[in-house]
Design an enzyme around this catalytic site. Sequence first.
Site, PDB file in Angstrom:
ATOM      1  N   ASN A 132      -3.711   6.095  -0.461  1.00 40.42           N
ATOM      2  CA  ASN A 132      -3.120   6.258   0.872  1.00 40.42           C
ATOM      3  C   ASN A 132      -2.327   7.551   1.025  1.00 40.42           C
ATOM      4  O   ASN A 132      -2.129   8.030   2.143  1.00 40.42           O
ATOM      5  CB  ASN A 132      -2.260   5.048   1.222  1.00 40.42           C
ATOM      6  CG  ASN A 132      -3.116   3.863   1.604  1.00 40.42           C
ATOM      7  OD1 ASN A 132      -4.189   4.010   2.162  1.00 40.42           O
ATOM      8  ND2 ASN A 132      -2.651   2.659   1.287  1.00 40.42           N
TER       9      ASN A 132
ATOM     10  N   HIS B  28      -2.463  -3.003  -6.118  1.00 42.46           N
ATOM     11  CA  HIS B  28      -2.894  -2.643  -4.768  1.00 42.46           C
ATOM     12  C   HIS B  28      -4.413  -2.676  -4.656  1.00 42.46           C
ATOM     13  O   HIS B  28      -5.113  -1.795  -5.163  1.00 42.46           O
ATOM     14  CB  HIS B  28      -2.370  -1.253  -4.399  1.00 42.46           C
ATOM     15  CG  HIS B  28      -2.804  -0.807  -3.045  1.00 42.46           C
ATOM     16  ND1 HIS B  28      -3.142   0.503  -2.762  1.00 42.46           N
ATOM     17  CD2 HIS B  28      -2.990  -1.500  -1.885  1.00 42.46           C
ATOM     18  CE1 HIS B  28      -3.499   0.596  -1.499  1.00 42.46           C
ATOM     19  NE2 HIS B  28      -3.423  -0.608  -0.938  1.00 42.46           N
TER      20      HIS B  28
ATOM     21  N   SER C  78       0.808  -1.215   0.000  1.00 46.25           N
ATOM     22  CA  SER C  78       0.000   0.000   0.000  1.00 46.25           C
ATOM     23  C   SER C  78       0.844   1.268   0.000  1.00 46.25           C
ATOM     24  O   SER C  78       0.306   2.372  -0.024  1.00 46.25           O
ATOM     25  CB  SER C  78      -0.920   0.005   1.229  1.00 46.25           C
ATOM     26  OG  SER C  78      -0.183  -0.223   2.411  1.00 46.25           O
TER      27      SER C  78
ATOM     28  N   GLU D  53      -5.439  -0.100  -7.500  1.00 41.58           N
ATOM     29  CA  GLU D  53      -4.379   0.758  -8.040  1.00 41.58           C
ATOM     30  C   GLU D  53      -3.335  -0.107  -8.737  1.00 41.58           C
ATOM     31  O   GLU D  53      -2.881  -1.113  -8.186  1.00 41.58           O
ATOM     32  CB  GLU D  53      -3.699   1.542  -6.911  1.00 41.58           C
ATOM     33  CG  GLU D  53      -4.559   2.627  -6.303  1.00 41.58           C
ATOM     34  CD  GLU D  53      -3.851   3.367  -5.181  1.00 41.58           C
ATOM     35  OE1 GLU D  53      -4.022   4.597  -5.095  1.00 41.58           O
ATOM     36  OE2 GLU D  53      -3.142   2.737  -4.383  1.00 41.58           O
TER      37      GLU D  53
END
Length: 293
Positions: free
Chosen positions: A192, A142, A121, A154
């Site tokens: 994130n 991800h 992540s 992602e």
Amino acid sequence: MAAVIKKVGVIGAGQMGNGIAHVAALAGFDVVLNDVSADRLKSGMATINGNLARQVSKKAVTEDDRAKAIARIKLAEKLDDLADCDLVIETAVEKEEVKRKIFHELCAVLKPEAIVASDTSSISITRLAAATDRPERFIGIHFMNPVPLMELVELIRGIATDDATFETAKEFVGKLGKQVAVSEDFPAFIVNRILLPMINEAIYTLYEGVGNVEAIDAAMKLGAHHPMGPLELADFIGLDTCLSIMQVLHEGLADSKYRPCPLLVKYVEAGWLGRKTQRGFYDYRGAKPVPTR
């Protein structure tokens, strides 16, 4: 040209790993779910079965779909059992040295044409790829948590990732019924990079006494229409994972605005990691979660 993916290996039977195995098997892929712990494999399969049963009860899938998906998943305690996989996705703990060790050992048994991916992540895909014998066939895939419910994935290319690997990964994600967001290989990528600083700021808000746990979560749920408050969400993600991502951002971008809140560090040091340890910003040991501050 994109390669054909038929058999998928997943390293790690925890929350992310069993979720990826779930959606891949449901989409018709043969899956090998690997973990060093037999208990974690057993627990992971129980979670998959329970989540599939829940989908059947909601009429999202049929009972026949559930049975076929379960039959497609094989459990493995050794990396050798991943040798004939076309794609292997690593979902280990968010620590670079652990992931690099796994990739080094994995590549020794994997067929040369196989693609290797990380569900990291936050960690650099380029650096992780350098720990393998196939950086051109390495990519970040991800998934969001919980994997069966979240639509987004992602995709992150390392500096050496070739076009065929990217197209294969994109096609694979599409077959899972997910949507792709392509991110450059910067610390924490897109989701994130935005989400974790917000959570970290919420923890600072608690640390500085601006509001208590209930007030902060209620403010963001009712005032910004977030489905979960940021502290509740941190507990769901895992406070150790939140801290790891903030450390990657702080070190990778060298900006003080990403400094992890000392209260987050203290909770992790105490072993209060959120839902998975039954304590975090809430105490989950009773019938109803109770704020710890």
